[in-house]
Each structure stands twice: as structure tokens, then as C-alpha cells.
Design an enzyme around this catalytic site. Structure first.
Site, PDB file in Angstrom:
ATOM      1  N   SER A 123       0.937  -1.231   0.009  1.00  0.00           N
ATOM      2  CA  SER A 123       0.054   0.096   0.075  1.00  0.00           C
ATOM      3  C   SER A 123       0.748   1.272   0.118  1.00  0.00           C
ATOM      4  O   SER A 123       1.455   1.516  -1.061  1.00  0.00           O
ATOM      5  CB  SER A 123      -1.023   0.048   1.008  1.00  0.00           C
ATOM      6  OG  SER A 123      -2.200   0.732   0.899  1.00  0.00           O
ATOM      7  N   ASP A 173     -10.218  -5.115  -4.485  1.00  0.00           N
ATOM      8  CA  ASP A 173      -9.527  -3.994  -3.308  1.00  0.00           C
ATOM      9  C   ASP A 173     -10.479  -3.100  -2.862  1.00  0.00           C
ATOM     10  O   ASP A 173     -10.964  -2.238  -3.781  1.00  0.00           O
ATOM     11  CB  ASP A 173      -8.013  -3.524  -3.712  1.00  0.00           C
ATOM     12  CG  ASP A 173      -7.386  -2.691  -2.692  1.00  0.00           C
ATOM     13  OD1 ASP A 173      -7.967  -2.170  -2.095  1.00  0.00           O
ATOM     14  OD2 ASP A 173      -6.145  -3.144  -2.518  1.00  0.00           O
ATOM     15  N   HIS A 176      -7.563  -6.061   0.197  1.00  0.00           N
ATOM     16  CA  HIS A 176      -6.283  -5.233   0.189  1.00  0.00           C
ATOM     17  C   HIS A 176      -5.015  -5.891   0.753  1.00  0.00           C
ATOM     18  O   HIS A 176      -3.825  -5.498   1.475  1.00  0.00           O
ATOM     19  CB  HIS A 176      -6.395  -3.967   0.994  1.00  0.00           C
ATOM     20  CG  HIS A 176      -5.587  -2.746   0.873  1.00  0.00           C
ATOM     21  ND1 HIS A 176      -5.227  -2.264  -0.276  1.00  0.00           N
ATOM     22  CD2 HIS A 176      -5.003  -2.065   1.903  1.00  0.00           C
ATOM     23  CE1 HIS A 176      -4.447  -1.245  -0.067  1.00  0.00           C
ATOM     24  NE2 HIS A 176      -4.278  -1.080   1.200  1.00  0.00           N
TER      25      HIS A 176
END
Length: 191
Positions: A80, A143, A170
Site C-alpha cells: 500500500s 481491493d 487489500h
């Protein structure tokens, strides 16, 4: 006669997403660190990052250089915000490789993402490719935070080896076997 040194990866650094809290106990980070440390002649570093909520580039990239010592023998796993940090780091530093998990290219119209500083200029895709021997990306079409189009732009820009899923969200599971398989392939692969 001059012999070029064969460079092999000796270290993996996990750069977490923002807001991760104690990273040893968050998502798959601690589990992956333990698995990588079982690989002969490999060391895996996972540290709580400074500025963990905003994950500012101006703080994280120097930390990756000075504290985590990311270099030509390092594989950076970025998740991320950590993926954004890994890509920006590779624009200005040679590393063995980057493994991007849930990577994206814009601030997603989010103020905190805007403040991080990663998204205020174009990505230098060719420079990142030049500075990395290996580029692998994990992404999932479901996601909840990142549209697939953002993740696909990363894959297209970097020519990454893309591992595309439809059901991983995610990537916030507690284990991540596919990531370990990829790291083992990088470690055991050709120079």
C-alpha cells in the site's frame, strides 16, 4: 582481467502500509518476516516506521536508506503506502528488486495521501526499471481502497510480473504464502 561482482539478494525489507500500528502484529508482515528469515543467508527487516499515519515520502525514503539500509542486495516488499515508498525509493536508488502489494499511482483524492508527497509528480517508470533487477506486483480486483485501474497502471508502467487476484481485497490476511514463493524464486533465480 576485471570480474564483475555477481550481486545476489541478501536482505528483504518489508515497508508496511500507513496506519499499521505495531507492524510485527499487523496483517502478514510478522509472518512473512519469520518465513523469509528461514531462507538460508537471507535477513528480513521489519520495523515500525516513523510518521506511520501519513507515511511522508520526505521521512520514509531517508529512513529506508539510513536505517533499513536498502541497497543493491535488498528486495523491498512494499504494501500500500509502502509500495508507493518502494517505487519512489527505486527512482533514486539501485535495489535488487521491489515486490509491490496493493500498489497505486495517485492520491485517490484523499487528503492524507496527498500530504504523503508520493503523488505530486509523474512516476519515473523507466528509471525504476533500470534500478531494479526484479519487479513483481500483487493486486486484487476486489481491493476496497484501490480501483483496479490504479493497480494496472503500475503493472503497465513497470512491466511488472503481475499476480492478479479477484478475492484478496487489500491483502490484509495474516499469512501470504504466494509472497514467500515469489521471494524464494527471486533469491534462487539467476543473477
Amino acid at each position: 582481467m576485471h570480474q564483475d561482482k555477481i550481486i545476489r539478494p541478501t536482505k528483504v525489507v518489508i515497508v508496511p502500509g500507513n496506519g499499521a500500528g505495531n507492524v510485527e502484529h499487523c496483517n502478514w508482515y510478522g509472518w512473512v518476516k519469520k518465513q523469509i528469515n528461514k531462507i538460508p543467508e537471507m535477513q528480513c527487516l521489519l520495523k515500525n516506521m516513523p510518521d506511520p499515519m501519513t507515511a511522508r515520502e520526505s521521512i520514509w525514503v531517508p529512513f529506508m536508506e539510513k536505517e533499513l539500509h536498502c541497497d543493491e542486495e535488498t528486495v523491498i516488499i512494499g504494501h500500500s503506502s509502502g509500495a508507493a515508498a518502494a517505487m519512489r525509493y527505486a527512482e533514486t536508488h539501485k535495489v535488487y528488486g521491489i515486490v509491490l502489494v496493493s500498489a497505486y499511482v495517485s492520491d485517490l483524492k484523499d487528503e492524507n495521501e496527498r500530504e504523503s508527497g508520493y503523488f505530486n509528480r509523474p512516476w519515473q517508470w523507466e528509471t525504476i526499471q533500470t534500478n531494479c533487477r526484479q519487479i513483481v506486483q500483487f493486486g486484487s480486483t476486489d481491493d476496497p481502497f484501490l480501483p483496479w485501474s490504479e493497480q494496472q497502471q503500475v503493472a503497465d508502467g513497470l512491466g511488472a510480473e503481475l499476480h492478479k487476484y479477484t478475492d484478496r481485497g487489500h491483502f490484509q490476511n495474516t499469512q501470504f504464502h504466494e509472497l514467500i514463493n515469489v521471494v524464494q524464486k527471486i533469491v534462487n533465480g539467476p543473477a
